[in-house]
Design a protein around this motif. Sequence first.
Motif, PDB file in Angstrom:
ATOM      1  N   TYR A  20      -9.991   0.555   7.208  1.00  0.00           N
ATOM      2  CA  TYR A  20      -9.872  -0.753   7.005  1.00  0.00           C
ATOM      3  C   TYR A  20     -10.737  -1.484   7.719  1.00  0.00           C
ATOM      4  CZ  TYR A  20      -8.844   0.522  12.041  1.00  0.00           C
ATOM      5  OH  TYR A  20      -9.014   0.865  13.390  1.00  0.00           O
ATOM      6  N   SER A  77     -12.139 -11.862   3.677  1.00  0.00           N
ATOM      7  CA  SER A  77     -13.691 -12.006   3.467  1.00  0.00           C
ATOM      8  C   SER A  77     -14.299 -10.961   4.269  1.00  0.00           C
ATOM      9  CB  SER A  77     -13.891 -13.546   3.916  1.00  0.00           C
ATOM     10  OG  SER A  77     -14.054 -13.474   5.282  1.00  0.00           O
ATOM     11  N   GLU A  78     -15.665 -10.855   3.919  1.00  0.00           N
ATOM     12  CA  GLU A  78     -16.520  -9.948   4.467  1.00  0.00           C
ATOM     13  C   GLU A  78     -16.647 -10.203   6.087  1.00  0.00           C
ATOM     14  OE1 GLU A  78     -17.753  -6.793   3.703  1.00  0.00           O
ATOM     15  OE2 GLU A  78     -16.169  -7.260   2.188  1.00  0.00           O
ATOM     16  N   LYS A  82     -13.853  -9.357   8.144  1.00  0.00           N
ATOM     17  CA  LYS A  82     -13.790  -7.834   8.276  1.00  0.00           C
ATOM     18  C   LYS A  82     -14.678  -7.604   9.371  1.00  0.00           C
ATOM     19  CE  LYS A  82     -12.110  -6.455   3.762  1.00  0.00           C
ATOM     20  NZ  LYS A  82     -12.416  -5.854   2.506  1.00  0.00           N
ATOM     21  N   GLU A 118      -0.891  -8.382   5.393  1.00  0.00           N
ATOM     22  CA  GLU A 118      -1.738  -8.468   4.379  1.00  0.00           C
ATOM     23  C   GLU A 118      -1.407  -7.370   3.301  1.00  0.00           C
ATOM     24  OE1 GLU A 118      -4.925  -7.789   6.951  1.00  0.00           O
ATOM     25  OE2 GLU A 118      -4.748  -9.837   7.874  1.00  0.00           O
ATOM     26  N   GLU A 129      -6.737 -10.641   0.261  1.00  0.00           N
ATOM     27  CA  GLU A 129      -8.121 -10.294   0.432  1.00  0.00           C
ATOM     28  C   GLU A 129      -8.908 -10.912   1.462  1.00  0.00           C
ATOM     29  OE1 GLU A 129     -10.214  -7.891  -0.830  1.00  0.00           O
ATOM     30  OE2 GLU A 129      -8.264  -6.836  -1.439  1.00  0.00           O
ATOM     31  N   ALA A 131      -0.614  -8.657  -0.477  1.00  0.00           N
ATOM     32  CA  ALA A 131      -1.829  -8.343  -0.920  1.00  0.00           C
ATOM     33  C   ALA A 131      -2.974  -9.536  -0.981  1.00  0.00           C
ATOM     34  CB  ALA A 131      -1.485  -8.398  -2.673  1.00  0.00           C
ATOM     35  N   ASN A 178       0.818  -1.176  -0.015  1.00  0.00           N
ATOM     36  CA  ASN A 178      -0.099   0.066  -0.230  1.00  0.00           C
ATOM     37  C   ASN A 178       0.787   1.294  -0.168  1.00  0.00           C
ATOM     38  OD1 ASN A 178       0.918  -0.359   2.478  1.00  0.00           O
ATOM     39  ND2 ASN A 178      -0.890  -0.231   3.407  1.00  0.00           N
TER      40      ASN A 178
END
Lengths: 317, 526
Positions: free
Chosen positions: B396, B252-253, B256, B244, B250, B248, B22
Motif C-alpha cells: 500500500y 497522488s504519489e 503515498k 479508498e 487514486e 476507488a 478490493n
Amino acid sequence: MTLFFSLIQIVAIPAISPLFVGIIRKLKARMQSRVGADIFQPYRDLSKLFKKDEIISKDASWITKIAPYIIFTVTVVVGAAVPIVTTIIPSFTPGFSLLPLSDFIVMVYLLALGTFFLALAGMDSGSGFGGFGSSREMMVAALAEGGLFFSLLVASVASGSGHVPSMVVSLQTLPFTSFMPLIVAFLAFFIALLAENNRFPVDNPSTHLELTMIHEAMILEYSGKRLALMEWATANKLVIFIALGANIFFPWGVAASLEGHAILLAFVLFSLKTGALLFSIAFIESTMAKFRVFRVPDLLFTSFVLAVTALCIIITF
Amino acid sequence: MTDFMTILGRYGLTYAAEREGNILLFDVPAVELEQVVRTLKHEHHLPLKTVAAADERTNKGVFRIHYVFGIPKEGVFLVPTLSVSEADATFPSLTLVDQEFSVYEQEIMTFFGLVPKGHPRAERILLHRENFSEDLYPLRKDFAWNAKQEPTGKEMPAFQQFDGEGVYEIPVGPVHAGIIEPGHFRFSVLGEEILKLEPRLGYVHKGTEKLFETLPMERKVALAERISGDSSFHHALAFAQAIEALAAAELSERAKLLRVIYAELERLANHFNDIAFIMLDTGLSFGGSQGTRLRERALQWNERLSGNRFLRGVIVPGGVTCDIDAETVRKFQDDLEVLEEDFREIIEAAKESDSLLNRLHGTGRLDAKIGRDHGVVGIAARAVGINIDARADFPYAAYDGLQWSVPTESSGDVCARFFVRIREVHQSFRLLSQALTLLPHTKGNLTASIGNLPFEAHAVGIVEGWRGDIVYFIATDDLGALSRVKVRDPSFLNWQVFPYVVTNDIVPDFPLINKSFNLSYTGNDL
C-alpha cells in the motif's frame, strides 16, 4: 563527653542512612544521563511517609504491626556498635555498654532476626506478591549467609578477635603484604552486601514490576509510618554493611581516640571509602542487567567459595 | 491488475462472485463452507485476515459472516460469505478445521449471539458476565449504542485450579504498578515456575465498532486513531485505505510517500520504546534511558511535521493533511542520520552486555507450530520465522517502489523479538531515507476527493502497524453509509498464544516476556 559521644554514635547511622540512599540514586541518575533528585530527597520522602495515613490489610495479624519496629530497632542497635569514625564503643555507665553487641557473630545474626521478621511480614497479609517475596528473600538470605559469615570470620581470624572494633584496631597494624586474603574476603563480603541489601544483580530496588521484586514485594502492603520505618531500616542496613566493609577490610584511619584531628582524618577517610563503595554499587546498577533468579545461587556460592578460600589461606600461612 | 473474475476459477471454485472495491465476495452455503475454507487456507495457503459478522436483518433478513482471505502480492481479498437466519442463529464452527477461527467465532458468539456449532470451547469472551447479561449482543442493530448496563450481580467465573504440594496462585492486576492498561493475570505457580497463566482481559470495553456505525463520517477517522493510542496513524491509515478501496480513489504519489514517512516514524518511535523497555525490564537502565531518549526524538519529529506527537489528524480518506517542505526534508534527513548512528551505538553496547543477552536468550519461547496454528502476526510471527508483513504482502502507499526487506528470526524467544525490532528499525531508516529523497521530486494534491460510497458494498483495509497487521473490514448499507466496521488489531490474535509462551518460564521473567510482545489491551477489546 562520653555520654554525648555515645548518643552521637547511636543516632549516627539512622541520621546518615537516607543520605547514602540519596547519593546512590543521584550517582545512578547521572550515570544514566538523568538529572536525578536531590541527594536529600530520601529525608523528605521519610518525613512525608511519617505524616501519611496508614492502611493495614484486614487479614494481617500482629506481625504486620510490630515487624517494622523490630526490624528498625535491630538496625539501630547493630548500627550503634558499628565503628564509623572511631573504634570506641558507646557506653553510658561502666555497667551498661554496647560492648557485647559489637561481636561480629552477634551483628550478623541480629540482622538475620530482622530478615526473619521481614519475611514473616511479607507473608502475613496473605498477598501473593508478599509470599513469593518472602520465599525469594529466604533463598537469598540463606545462600548469602555463608559468604557473609565466612568473610567476616577471615578478618576475625586474621586479627585474633571477634569483636569488631578490636578487629579494626588489630588489622590496622597488619603488614600490607598480609592483606591478600582480606582482599579475597572483601570480594566475598561485597557480593553478600549486594545480596543482603537487595541491590543488583540480585534484586532491583527501583523496579515497579511486582513479579520481579524480592525486597519490595515483601513491603508492598505497607504504607504510612510503618513503610517509612521499613524504608529507613533498609537504608540503615545498607550503611551498616558499607561501614563494616569499609572499616574492617580497609581499616586505615579509623580513630582510636576522641581527639579532634584524629576524628577529622577518620571522617575524611570514611567518606572516601564509603564514597567508593557507593560508586561501585551505582556503577553496577547502571551498567548491567539483573540476574535471572536461578543464577543468583551461583553468584552467592561464588561469594562463599571466595570466603572459604581466604580463610584457608589465613589458616595455612 | 489481475482479472478479478478469473481468480475464483484459479482455486477451483465455481461461485458467482461480486467484485466490490478490493474484494471478491461470494455466498457459500453452510454445508460447503468447510470445503471452501480447506481449499483456500490449507491447499492454497491463503492467509485468513479477519472474520467479520454483520447484522443485515433489516435489508437482507439475515446475519452474514464474512471470512476474509488475502491473496498476497495481488492486493485482492477473497471473501466467502455465509448467511445465517435469525431463527437458526447457529453457524458451523471451523475451529476443528483450523485453530485460527476459534477466537473469531467466540467473538461472533459474544457480540452477535450466533452460536458456532461444534466449537470445542463455545464461550463468550471479553464481555464480563458481572457487567453484561448473557443475552446481550451489542453488535446487533437492535442494541442501542448508548444503552446503559447495570451490573448483573453474577460472580466472575472461577479460574482453573491446580492441586499439588507447593502450588499456589498469584493474582496480578487488573490495576498494575506502571502506567499500562488494565488486565488481570492469574498465575498458577510451582515455586517460581509458571504452570499456567490465565489472562482475563476485557476491562476496557468501549463499544468502538458500534460507534463507527453511529458517528458522523468526519469523526470516524478520529475514532480509528483512538483505538490503540500507540498505533494512531496505522489504525487511521487502515480505515482510510478501506474507504479508498470502496470509493476507488487514486492517491497522488506525494500523498503515498508522505504516508510511508509518517508510518515509518510511528514504527520507529514504538520500536525505540520497546527496545528501551525490554532492556529496562532486565534492569539494564543504560539501554532504557537511551532508548526512551530516541523515542522522544522520534515523537518530536512527529510533532514538528504534523503538529501532533502521535500523528493524529494526519490521515484523511484520500490522502494526508500535512505536507513536508523541502527545507524540513533536508533537516529531517540530517537528523535521521544522527539518530541512526546513535541507535547503532546503543545497540552495539547492548550486544556486548552478557548479562542482558543471558536474560533474553531462551526466555518466553513461542513454539512456531503454536504460532502458526493461532495465526500470530507481526513481530511475534517474524520472530518464529514466519515471513509476513502487510507492507510486502499487500503493498500500500508507496512501499511497492522502495527497497527494503522483511527481517525474520527463528528462535521465537524474547531475544528474537528484540532483534526483529532492531533490524526493523534499520529497515525503517532505509525506507525513510528513500522516501525523503523521492519526496521533493513529486507533486500532486495531498488529498484525492472521495465521492459518495457505493451502496451495499464491502472493502478491506490492511496495513502493517508496528505490532503486526491491522485489518479493517467495512460494509455500507443501501444508502451508502457505513453499516459495519470490523477492526482486527494484531493483539487480538497474538493474545491467544500468550499463555502458551509463558508456561514453564519463571514468574520474574513474565514482565520481560510481556514487554517483548507489548500487546494492546484496548485494541483487543474494542
